[in-house]
Structures are given as C-alpha cells and as structure tokens.
Design a protein around this motif. Sequence first.
Motif, PDB file in Angstrom:
ATOM      1  N   ARG A  67       0.843  -1.183   0.000  1.00 56.18           N
ATOM      2  CA  ARG A  67       0.000   0.000   0.000  1.00 56.18           C
ATOM      3  C   ARG A  67       0.882   1.237   0.000  1.00 56.18           C
ATOM      4  O   ARG A  67       1.465   1.589   1.014  1.00 56.18           O
ATOM      5  N   MET A  68       0.982   1.877  -1.144  1.00 58.24           N
ATOM      6  CA  MET A  68       1.855   3.041  -1.263  1.00 58.24           C
ATOM      7  C   MET A  68       1.028   4.273  -1.604  1.00 58.24           C
ATOM      8  O   MET A  68      -0.126   4.160  -2.008  1.00 58.24           O
ATOM      9  N   GLU A 124      -6.093  -8.128  -1.444  1.00 55.72           N
ATOM     10  CA  GLU A 124      -6.406  -7.792  -2.841  1.00 55.72           C
ATOM     11  C   GLU A 124      -5.163  -7.570  -3.697  1.00 55.72           C
ATOM     12  O   GLU A 124      -4.279  -6.801  -3.346  1.00 55.72           O
TER      13      GLU A 124
END
Length: 511
Positions: free
Chosen positions: A261-262, A332
């Motif tokens: 997650r960036m 996900e």
Amino acid sequence: MEQKEDKLKEVISHAKEYGFVFPSSEIYDGLAATYDYGQLGSELKNNIKSYWWKSMVQMHENIVGIDSAIFMHPTTWKASGHVDAFNDPLIDNKDSKKRYRADVLLEEHMEKIRLKIEKEVEKGVKRFGDDFDEHQFRATNPNVLRNAEKIKEIEDRMRTALETNDLEGVYQLIMDCEIVCPISGSRNWTEVRQFNLMFSTELGSVAGDAATIYLRPETAQGIFVNFLNVQKSGRMKIPFGIAQIGKAFRNEIVARQFIFRMREFEQMEMQFFCRPGEEMKWYEYWKDTRSKWHKALGLGDNQYRFHDHIKLAHYANAACDIEFNFPMGFKELEGIHSRTDFDLKQHEQFSGKKLQYFDPELNQNYVPFVVETSVGLDRMFLAVLSASHKNEVLEDGSERTVLSIPPALAPYKVAVMPLTKKDGLPEKAREIIDGLKFDFLCQYDEKDSIGKRYRRQDAIGTPFSVTVDHETLENNTVTIRDRDTMDQVRVSIADLHRMIDEKVSMRTLLV
Ligand code: ATP
C-alpha cells in the motif's frame, strides 16, 4: 502471525540487500509509504509489465494500449465521482494515536471469525477422519452456524452504514464488535470521519479553487476521456478494450506493509467496452482470463482466491477481487469491476460531448457498458517476490536463499562465469555474453569461488549460470547450471541460446 511478519521482514531486507527495492530518499530517513525500485527491481517490474502488456494488448486483436497524462482537467474528477466520493472512513485510537480505516478494522474482525470457523472444520476433520462430510458439517455444526450468522450480521450492518454514509453507524458497529486497537489494546476510539484520498496541487502560478488539479488516483479515467479518440482513430468495433500502465496516487490513511500500500504506485488497467446487457458475460470472461494469467506464473493455484465485494463502488453493478496469499495473508491483488455505463455517461453530462458508439449490426447508437480489470503492478511485484523467496537446506546440510522467480520475469536470465581470471577464460566468457546479450540480460561474474557465485545468482533469481573452464577453450563446451534443480550439464556453446530461450521466453507463460 509472528511468523508471517517475520516472512515480510525477511523479504523486505532481501529486497534491499540485493537492489530490488529501497526506501525512498533513504538518506533523509525515507518518506512514508514511498519506495524506489533498484537495479534489479526495475528489471523485474519491467518484465511484469511486459507480461501484462503482451497478454492483454498484443495478444488480443481487439485491445489497444495508450499512455495518458497523469494530470487531467479537474472536471474529470468531479464527473468520475472522486471529488465527492473517493473517501475512506477513518478512525483514530486516542491512546495509541494510531489511525485506521474503519472498514478495514471490521473486515479484519470478520476474518478472525472466519478463521474460527475454519478451526472448527479442522477439528471435525480430525474427529471424523474419512467419514467427514464437510458440506454437512458446515450446514449443521452449531458453532459454525453461530459464527457464520455473526459474520453475516456484521456484513449487513457495515454495508448499510457505508452505503448510506452513516458514520455514526460504523462507529457503533466497531463498538458493538468490541474491536480493540492492535497497538494499545483499548477501545478508546474517536468518531469516524471521511477522508478524501486524492492529492491536489496547483496549476501554474494561479492559486485558488479554479487552478486546483489532482494527481490521478487511477489510470482508468484517462481511458474513458479518450474513448472516442481511440475508437474513431483505431476504427475499433465493440466489444473492444483500451489498456494502460501508469502511475496513480492516493493519500492512503494507513500506509504500511511495504509496497503493498503506497501513496505513489502503478496500475495496469484495461477497460473493456461492450454492448449494454452483455456486461455480465464479459465480467465472467475477464474473471476467468485474469485468473489464468495469474496462475500461469506457477506461484501455486492455492495462493489465489476470489472475494466478492460487499460494498460496491458508486459506479459498479458487480465487482470482485483476486486475492493473493501475501506474507500478511490473503489480500487484494487485482480488482475486476463491471462499471456499467456510469463513467461515460458522467463524462457526457459534464463535458456536454456525446460519448456514444454507433453499432452497425444493431443499427443503433448507445453508451457502451464497461468491464474493468485493474491490477497493481507493485502488488504483483510483492506477490512474485514473496512467493519466490525461499530458504532451503541442501542435501549436504548447507543452506541457500533462492528466489525462484518465474524465469520469464527474472531480472538476469543468465550469469556467465570464467572459472579463473586468467588463461583467456574471461575473454571467452565475454565472447559468450556477446552472443547472448541481444536477447537475454546477462551478468558477467569472475569474483570469488564458483560456489559463492552460484549462491549470489540464486539470491537474485538468475535461472541459469554458465561456467567457462579450460575445456571450453578446447571444445567450445560449457557447464550450465539450473537455478531450481541445481543440476549441471555440459553443453555446446552453440546450444546455449536455444536452451535458455526455451525456459525464459515469455512464450512459456503466454501459451
Ligand atoms: P484497497 O481496497 O486495497 O485499498 P482498492 O480496492 O482501493 O484497494 P482499486 O481502486 O480497485 O483498489 O485499485 C486497483 C488495484 O490497484 C488494486 O487491486 C491494487 O492492486 C492497486 N492499488 C490500489 N491502491 C494501491 C496502493 N495504495 N498501493 C499499491 N497498489 C494499490
């Protein structure tokens, strides 16, 4: 849990040590949730892109690719709904001062209950052995039923609260589920608030609302606004797709878990335009096609699962995720969404331009429906890297760390090593590289013992190592070592190209 965290830490440190991924601007202590790809990382990333592009664009007659700008007219984001609705519900814990996504806290809580069900099923397997009827057990066991009911109730309340923007309801659900902060262990929560995820900046020297532009939070809108340009200039006939790979930006509330997650990341998206009413057929088609694309990598079919969305985005009439078993668990990797005609209709309305297609077979104009496939390039990278990273104990008791990256994606395809630095062996090794380098990324390595050099190549995932020795000078043969089996065979230099190509070509994945 601890084991999983250890695995992620190991992957992160391996990625840094060997030049795959570095924290961004590390000399200034880094920037949260921003990473740089190093010399090997950028090769791996390019190969993943190429696998996607070849499969989606070059091998589909009716899909073309574009490369649209990151900045877009600000009205784009009003039309798409992002200005008003691209929010995440956030909640803070007053004791730890940590911020969380409220929906994620609830999803994780439900996952814990799901695990309880699985434990109960495992117990059943042990107790009943061969006579175990899993289907019946799930349908009748009181503990399983009670927990399944709990999940359903939470899901229903969460869906209703999120759909109606009832933030007080989300808060109440978190309290009712007695969810505690993983850091402080307390239930001392703030209220739930909405937070828009788009980054904004100002165009030129003018300040104020009129000049506010956004860094695109998805690449999809660049495709929608170009729908007619591409359709007309490319004489595309429905059904057809437009694909693109590019950067996207989101001001994520909780940005942990490495490149998963960036705030700046890359997406590989494809919008498939079809006749209204045919979207579910294409939705199923793309679910199947994308699932096959992932599984062709050979990371293990059981590493993937589908997850249907509870809360459908404002534009979707069906949506699911392909989840991957990351070191942090199933999360996900790709989203597949049936976006209806929402986006094109919105752009028609906001721009005042018609975005319709004349279907010669139906003799009719319509706004096409859209099925989207959207996969995060960085998440693909993490999936490949974490699933490939293995610590092995060999027969002789020694250990090696190997990245068993699918050969077609591996950064270097072959390392060529002279046994010694003299007697003309280095020159011969370079001559071999000269014959291979047009088609394969090669590495020359003459330092340290051959054993150490093999370990270095294992650690960066090079599928083949070729050793040049004195016999090579006599009869033009070399030994070639396979990364995975560690078998070495003596072959003629003339056969090298074919042998390497057979294993590392993209064709191995695409057929
Ligand atoms: P999540 O629920 O994990 O926030 P999302 O549902 O918002 O993801 P989409 O909007 O469907 O994600 O974006 C499509 C794909 O883009 C995701 O499947 C994911 O692979 C990737 N992606 C989204 N956000 C990020 C991020 N912050 N960092 C890296 N990849 C991302």
